[in-house]
Design a protein around this motif. Structure first.
Motif, PDB file in Angstrom:
ATOM      1  N   TYR A  90      34.457  28.763  -6.101  1.00 56.84           N
ATOM      2  CA  TYR A  90      33.728  27.813  -5.536  1.00 56.84           C
ATOM      3  C   TYR A  90      34.553  26.756  -4.983  1.00 56.84           C
ATOM      4  CZ  TYR A  90      30.146  24.400  -5.172  1.00 56.84           C
ATOM      5  OH  TYR A  90      29.346  23.121  -4.530  1.00 56.84           O
ATOM      6  N   GLU A 126      31.768  22.654  -0.883  1.00 58.14           N
ATOM      7  CA  GLU A 126      30.025  22.792  -1.580  1.00 58.14           C
ATOM      8  C   GLU A 126      29.818  24.295  -1.111  1.00 58.14           C
ATOM      9  OE1 GLU A 126      27.681  19.879  -0.236  1.00 58.14           O
ATOM     10  OE2 GLU A 126      28.226  18.522  -1.901  1.00 58.14           O
ATOM     11  N   MET A 127      30.555  25.409  -1.133  1.00 59.47           N
ATOM     12  CA  MET A 127      30.406  26.800  -0.949  1.00 59.47           C
ATOM     13  C   MET A 127      31.444  27.473  -1.604  1.00 59.47           C
ATOM     14  SD  MET A 127      32.078  27.219   3.009  1.00 59.47           S
ATOM     15  CE  MET A 127      32.060  28.950   2.733  1.00 59.47           C
TER      16      MET A 127
END
Length: 305
Positions: A4, A9-10
């Motif tokens: 992560y 944010e992925m």
């Protein structure tokens, strides 16, 4: 293995990112271009937001460039004095570029600006390098009627502040390498690239540097401008993802060592031809992304007051 990325944010495949870092590091050592012109599009292609891709992969260029410079240094292929003069302009250009990046980000136009900049610069420089390298190969095959001039001089070589660069056997205005470094610094900050695909041709065709010194000297300058760009991007725009940067660093360091060994076996015109084909190919892929119909035609956000 999925990891992560907190800033982006992925989640991404760690092995894929390592391979990408190794490929870019290989190109960095082989051509002396930093490899950022390829890494930023690759990160965008796997879904990383363009602003994060630019800010983060500049950090990867530091490690790949250090690894490449050490290999060139052992072969005495670095003009330190030339690199320092280029750095003077590079630091100024980096500061200006980070300011422009933040301005575009606040306007909400940074993603579009990054993509268009890549298409324009890569397409223009790649096409020019492709034509020149093809002509150089044809001239080598054709019988020569005599030895031409070692250097071709233009009005640029009449500029003031002349300085002697013993390693490159040049006596030119310091404004030339400083100006080239300034442009490279801006490209580092705005496009997340080392600027090598512009620095390398400029050093060959404007400064008339020996081809054997160009890669190592270019990487020497890229180390410091990318390091400054990373710090400024992290402090000013918060676009550096540490986890992503770490994965790219590991792959980049290893790849640069193999790339440097391969680059010493290539003729100058062959290396330029390969680099130009790669640059043009990336530009075409990005241009296609600008005109192809997107999966989602609209993106609407709404707030609750």
């Amino acid at each position: 293995m999925q990891v992560y990325l907190p800033i982006a944010e992925m989640s991404v495949n760690a092995l894929l990112v390592l391979v990408m870092g190794g490929l870019v590091g290989f190109l960095s050592g082989m051509f002396g271009v930093g490899g950022g012109f390829l890494m930023t599009p690759l990160l965008i292609f796997i879904g990383v937001p363009p602003a994060i891709a630019v800010g983060t992969q500049a950090n990867q260029l530091v490690a790949a460039s250090v690894s490449g410079v050490l290999a060139h240094w052992r072969r005495n292929n670095v003009d330190v004095k030339m690199g320092v003069v280029m750095l003077a302009g590079g630091f100024v250009g980096t500061a200006i570029g980070v300011w422009i990046f933040g301005l575009l980000q606040r306007m909400g136009q940074i993603d579009f600006a990054i993509t268009v900049s890549y298409v324009f610069f890569l397409g223009t420089i790649g096409a020019m390098m492709l034509v020149e390298s093809s002509r150089a190969m044809l001239r080598r095959r054709a019988p020569s009627g005599g030895r031409g001039k070692l250097h071709r001089h233009s009005w640029l070589h009449g500029l003031p502040l002349k300085m002697r660069f013993q390693r490159s056997k040049l006596y030119i205005s310091a404004l030339l390498p400083a100006g080239i470094g300034l442009v490279g610094g801006m490209l580092v900050a705005i496009m997340g690239i080392g600027g090598g695909f512009i620095l390398v041709p400029a050093m060959i065709y404007i400064l008339n540097m020996p081809t054997g010194l160009v890669a190592g000297t270019s990487l020497f300058q890229i180390i410091f401008t990318t390091a400054v760009a990373t710090l400024l991007q992290a402090a000013s725009n918060q676009t550096v993802d540490v986890m992503l940067a770490f994965l790219l660093l590991v792959g980049g360091v290893v790849g640069a060592q193999f790339g440097t060994r391969t680059g010493t076996r290539l003729r100058g015109e062959h290396a330029r031809l390969m680099l130009s084909l790669l640059v043009v190919g990336v530009a075409l892929m990005l241009a296609w992304g600008l005109v192809v119909r997107p999966d989602d035609l609209f993106s609407i956000t709404s707030g609750v007051s």
